[in-house]
Design a protein around this motif. Structure first.
Motif, PDB file in Angstrom:
ATOM      1  N   ILE A  55       0.805   1.189 -15.924  1.00  0.00           N
ATOM      2  CA  ILE A  55       0.986   2.024 -17.121  1.00  0.00           C
ATOM      3  C   ILE A  55       0.539   1.255 -18.362  1.00  0.00           C
ATOM      4  O   ILE A  55      -0.175   1.797 -19.222  1.00  0.00           O
ATOM      5  CB  ILE A  55       2.469   2.452 -17.260  1.00  0.00           C
ATOM      6  CG1 ILE A  55       2.859   3.377 -16.106  1.00  0.00           C
ATOM      7  CG2 ILE A  55       2.709   3.137 -18.602  1.00  0.00           C
ATOM      8  CD1 ILE A  55       4.345   3.672 -16.046  1.00  0.00           C
ATOM      9  N   ARG A  56       0.954  -0.003 -18.457  1.00  0.00           N
ATOM     10  CA  ARG A  56       0.586  -0.808 -19.618  1.00  0.00           C
ATOM     11  C   ARG A  56      -0.925  -0.958 -19.730  1.00  0.00           C
ATOM     12  O   ARG A  56      -1.499  -0.823 -20.813  1.00  0.00           O
ATOM     13  CB  ARG A  56       1.234  -2.194 -19.516  1.00  0.00           C
ATOM     14  CG  ARG A  56       1.019  -3.070 -20.746  1.00  0.00           C
ATOM     15  CD  ARG A  56       1.637  -4.455 -20.581  1.00  0.00           C
ATOM     16  NE  ARG A  56       1.483  -5.221 -21.799  1.00  0.00           N
ATOM     17  CZ  ARG A  56       0.351  -5.822 -22.166  1.00  0.00           C
ATOM     18  NH1 ARG A  56      -0.716  -5.726 -21.376  1.00  0.00           N
ATOM     19  NH2 ARG A  56       0.274  -6.498 -23.303  1.00  0.00           N
ATOM     20  N   TYR A  57      -1.585  -1.238 -18.608  1.00  0.00           N
ATOM     21  CA  TYR A  57      -3.042  -1.391 -18.624  1.00  0.00           C
ATOM     22  C   TYR A  57      -3.701  -0.100 -19.086  1.00  0.00           C
ATOM     23  O   TYR A  57      -4.619  -0.111 -19.920  1.00  0.00           O
ATOM     24  CB  TYR A  57      -3.546  -1.769 -17.228  1.00  0.00           C
ATOM     25  CG  TYR A  57      -5.031  -2.101 -17.192  1.00  0.00           C
ATOM     26  CD1 TYR A  57      -5.472  -3.418 -17.287  1.00  0.00           C
ATOM     27  CD2 TYR A  57      -5.984  -1.090 -17.059  1.00  0.00           C
ATOM     28  CE1 TYR A  57      -6.821  -3.731 -17.264  1.00  0.00           C
ATOM     29  CE2 TYR A  57      -7.334  -1.394 -17.040  1.00  0.00           C
ATOM     30  CZ  TYR A  57      -7.755  -2.709 -17.139  1.00  0.00           C
ATOM     31  OH  TYR A  57      -9.084  -3.004 -17.126  1.00  0.00           O
ATOM     32  N   PRO A  67       3.276  -2.162 -26.604  1.00  0.00           N
ATOM     33  CA  PRO A  67       3.603  -0.759 -26.925  1.00  0.00           C
ATOM     34  C   PRO A  67       4.400  -0.678 -28.231  1.00  0.00           C
ATOM     35  O   PRO A  67       5.194  -1.572 -28.544  1.00  0.00           O
ATOM     36  CB  PRO A  67       4.433  -0.314 -25.725  1.00  0.00           C
ATOM     37  CG  PRO A  67       5.020  -1.576 -25.174  1.00  0.00           C
ATOM     38  CD  PRO A  67       3.986  -2.637 -25.406  1.00  0.00           C
ATOM     39  N   GLU A  68       4.161   0.395 -28.960  1.00  0.00           N
ATOM     40  CA  GLU A  68       4.879   0.609 -30.224  1.00  0.00           C
ATOM     41  C   GLU A  68       6.078   1.517 -30.047  1.00  0.00           C
ATOM     42  O   GLU A  68       7.006   1.497 -30.860  1.00  0.00           O
ATOM     43  CB  GLU A  68       3.920   1.192 -31.266  1.00  0.00           C
ATOM     44  CG  GLU A  68       2.764   0.253 -31.623  1.00  0.00           C
ATOM     45  CD  GLU A  68       1.811   0.871 -32.621  1.00  0.00           C
ATOM     46  OE1 GLU A  68       2.031   2.056 -32.993  1.00  0.00           O
ATOM     47  OE2 GLU A  68       0.854   0.189 -33.037  1.00  0.00           O
ATOM     48  N   THR A  69       6.082   2.328 -28.999  1.00  0.00           N
ATOM     49  CA  THR A  69       7.199   3.240 -28.741  1.00  0.00           C
ATOM     50  C   THR A  69       7.545   3.214 -27.262  1.00  0.00           C
ATOM     51  O   THR A  69       6.723   2.807 -26.413  1.00  0.00           O
ATOM     52  CB  THR A  69       6.844   4.686 -29.143  1.00  0.00           C
ATOM     53  OG1 THR A  69       5.791   5.161 -28.299  1.00  0.00           O
ATOM     54  CG2 THR A  69       6.408   4.765 -30.596  1.00  0.00           C
ATOM     55  N   LYS A  70       8.741   3.672 -26.918  1.00  0.00           N
ATOM     56  CA  LYS A  70       9.156   3.765 -25.524  1.00  0.00           C
ATOM     57  C   LYS A  70       8.311   4.782 -24.763  1.00  0.00           C
ATOM     58  O   LYS A  70       8.062   4.631 -23.560  1.00  0.00           O
ATOM     59  CB  LYS A  70      10.635   4.145 -25.452  1.00  0.00           C
ATOM     60  CG  LYS A  70      11.595   3.051 -25.912  1.00  0.00           C
ATOM     61  CD  LYS A  70      13.032   3.490 -25.724  1.00  0.00           C
ATOM     62  CE  LYS A  70      14.001   2.377 -26.140  1.00  0.00           C
ATOM     63  NZ  LYS A  70      15.418   2.791 -25.954  1.00  0.00           N
ATOM     64  N   GLU A  71       7.889   5.841 -25.476  1.00  0.00           N
ATOM     65  CA  GLU A  71       7.110   6.903 -24.833  1.00  0.00           C
ATOM     66  C   GLU A  71       5.785   6.379 -24.269  1.00  0.00           C
ATOM     67  O   GLU A  71       5.258   6.918 -23.297  1.00  0.00           O
ATOM     68  CB  GLU A  71       6.839   8.038 -25.833  1.00  0.00           C
ATOM     69  CG  GLU A  71       8.047   8.897 -26.180  1.00  0.00           C
ATOM     70  CD  GLU A  71       9.029   8.181 -27.098  1.00  0.00           C
ATOM     71  OE1 GLU A  71       8.640   7.158 -27.719  1.00  0.00           O
ATOM     72  OE2 GLU A  71      10.188   8.640 -27.186  1.00  0.00           O
ATOM     73  N   GLN A  72       5.252   5.335 -24.883  1.00  0.00           N
ATOM     74  CA  GLN A  72       3.974   4.791 -24.416  1.00  0.00           C
ATOM     75  C   GLN A  72       4.090   4.177 -23.022  1.00  0.00           C
ATOM     76  O   GLN A  72       3.083   4.024 -22.331  1.00  0.00           O
ATOM     77  CB  GLN A  72       3.457   3.747 -25.404  1.00  0.00           C
ATOM     78  CG  GLN A  72       2.878   4.347 -26.682  1.00  0.00           C
ATOM     79  CD  GLN A  72       2.360   3.268 -27.610  1.00  0.00           C
ATOM     80  OE1 GLN A  72       3.122   2.452 -28.117  1.00  0.00           O
ATOM     81  NE2 GLN A  72       1.052   3.258 -27.822  1.00  0.00           N
ATOM     82  N   MET A  73       5.283   3.813 -22.614  1.00  0.00           N
ATOM     83  CA  MET A  73       5.480   3.215 -21.297  1.00  0.00           C
ATOM     84  C   MET A  73       6.105   4.193 -20.310  1.00  0.00           C
ATOM     85  O   MET A  73       6.568   3.794 -19.242  1.00  0.00           O
ATOM     86  CB  MET A  73       6.351   1.973 -21.420  1.00  0.00           C
ATOM     87  CG  MET A  73       5.690   0.840 -22.205  1.00  0.00           C
ATOM     88  SD  MET A  73       4.098   0.320 -21.499  1.00  0.00           S
ATOM     89  CE  MET A  73       4.640  -0.367 -19.938  1.00  0.00           C
ATOM     90  N   ALA A  74       6.096   5.471 -20.651  1.00  0.00           N
ATOM     91  CA  ALA A  74       6.621   6.493 -19.738  1.00  0.00           C
ATOM     92  C   ALA A  74       5.675   6.654 -18.551  1.00  0.00           C
ATOM     93  O   ALA A  74       4.470   6.366 -18.647  1.00  0.00           O
ATOM     94  CB  ALA A  74       6.778   7.821 -20.475  1.00  0.00           C
ATOM     95  N   PRO A  75       6.174   7.095 -17.377  1.00  0.00           N
ATOM     96  CA  PRO A  75       5.301   7.323 -16.220  1.00  0.00           C
ATOM     97  C   PRO A  75       4.134   8.246 -16.555  1.00  0.00           C
ATOM     98  O   PRO A  75       4.249   9.135 -17.399  1.00  0.00           O
ATOM     99  CB  PRO A  75       6.254   7.965 -15.205  1.00  0.00           C
ATOM    100  CG  PRO A  75       7.594   7.447 -15.586  1.00  0.00           C
ATOM    101  CD  PRO A  75       7.584   7.358 -17.080  1.00  0.00           C
TER     102      PRO A  75
END
Length: 314
Positions: A182-184, A212-220
């Motif tokens: 997800i991060r990549y 990431p700037e928000t939690k949503e950016q690391m969502a599945p």
């Protein structure tokens, strides 16, 4: 006077020879275009003789003195016909197959040629610059076969006939939950977007530094499998050119083949980072279902993949 000689050991690609019994022939390919092979195909072959041309391929000196003569037509969809020659005159018919002209291509090396010398049917095993393996029927084997060189980099034009073509299955999805993946994905998209759609040379370094700037950016991430590009070649010796593919339609136009309406779809079937896209012009009979496919749609198709190598493109 001193004369210097430079010796060059020019090697040809490896050949795998097929017998007539191992060669499938072109019956199924003609059936893409007609249900009445015994009537239509002989008529089409006769008509093409009246406007036939001699494609040169890599050979700038194609002539009627060759043992085999390749005839073609200057049409987007056309027939290639192979004749045996003796004393500069056609002796007998050898083979014929329908072709599609493909304006798009990739730089490839010919790793292997699977061929029936009696029928002049040949399937090329090609390796692209980025390492992808592609199998395709050689439209111009009769003209080119004596000129192919091992390890030579050729620009190869690709095209195909569609046995079947339809919109891809949109309901198939997978959920990516791996944090590193997800991060990549998020980092790569953000970096490319910030770089006006271009991939910077130091993209890997920037990905390592991205946060990431928000939690949503690391969502599945949910990935629609119907929106992916894929190419699978055949697994039968000598029929690897019968392929399955999925990809996005980039262009659409109409042409004709012996009075029959044909739709030409330009489809990208491989699209990888740091690699040239694999775009194929696919010919399909104009039906209501086929005509409903529009530019930007994703399709899946069973195709007969073809290749052509021309001197002018090298």
């Amino acid at each position: 006077m001193t004369i210097n000689y430079q010796y060059k050991n020019v090697q040809t690609p490896t050949k795998v020879t097929l017998s007539d019994e191992q060669t499938a022939g072109h019956g199924d390919h003609w059936r893409i275009l007609t249900d009445d092979l015994s009537r239509d195909v002989p008529e089409w072959l006769q008509l093409m003789i009246e406007k036939a041309t001699m494609p040169k391929g890599l050979n700038g000196n194609a002539s009627a003195e060759d043992k085999c003569l390749l005839l073609s037509e200057n049409q987007p969809c056309h027939i290639n016909q192979v004749l045996a020659m003796r004393d500069g005159k056609p002796e007998c018919f050898i083979n014929a197959y329908p072709c599609v002209d493909g304006p798009y291509g990739l730089k490839c090396r010919i790793e292997r040629i699977i061929v029936n010398e009696n029928t002049q049917d040949a399937v090329l095993r090609l390796r692209t610059v980025d390492g992808s393996i592609i199998y395709a029927f050689d439209q111009l084997y009769t003209a080119n076969h004596q000129l192919y060189k091992q390890d030579e980099l050729y620009f190869v034009n690709f095209s195909a006939w569609a046995h079947e073509i339809s919109p891809s299955e949109q309901s198939e999805t997978i959920l990516v939950e791996d944090v590193d993946a997800i991060r990549y994905h998020r980092a790569f998209n953000d970096i490319v977007a910030a770089n006006d759609g271009q991939v910077p040379k130091d993209v890997q370094e920037q990905i390592k530094e991205w946060e990431p700037e928000t939690k949503e950016q690391m969502a599945p991430i949910e990935i629609n499998l119907g929106h992916m590009c894929a190419y699978l070649f055949g697994d039968t010796l000598g029929q690897e050119d019968e392929a399955w593919c999925q990809g996005q339609v980039l262009g659409k136009q109409e042409t004709h083949f012996n009075g029959q309406s044909i739709i030409l779809f330009d489809v990208v079937i491989l699209r990888e980072q740091d690699a040239d896209p694999f775009v194929v012009r696919i010919g399909a009979v104009n039906t209501e279902q086929n005509n409903a496919i529009e530019v930007n749609d994703y399709i899946q198709a069973n195709i007969w993949l073809q290749a052509a190598i021309y001197k002018e493109n090298q």
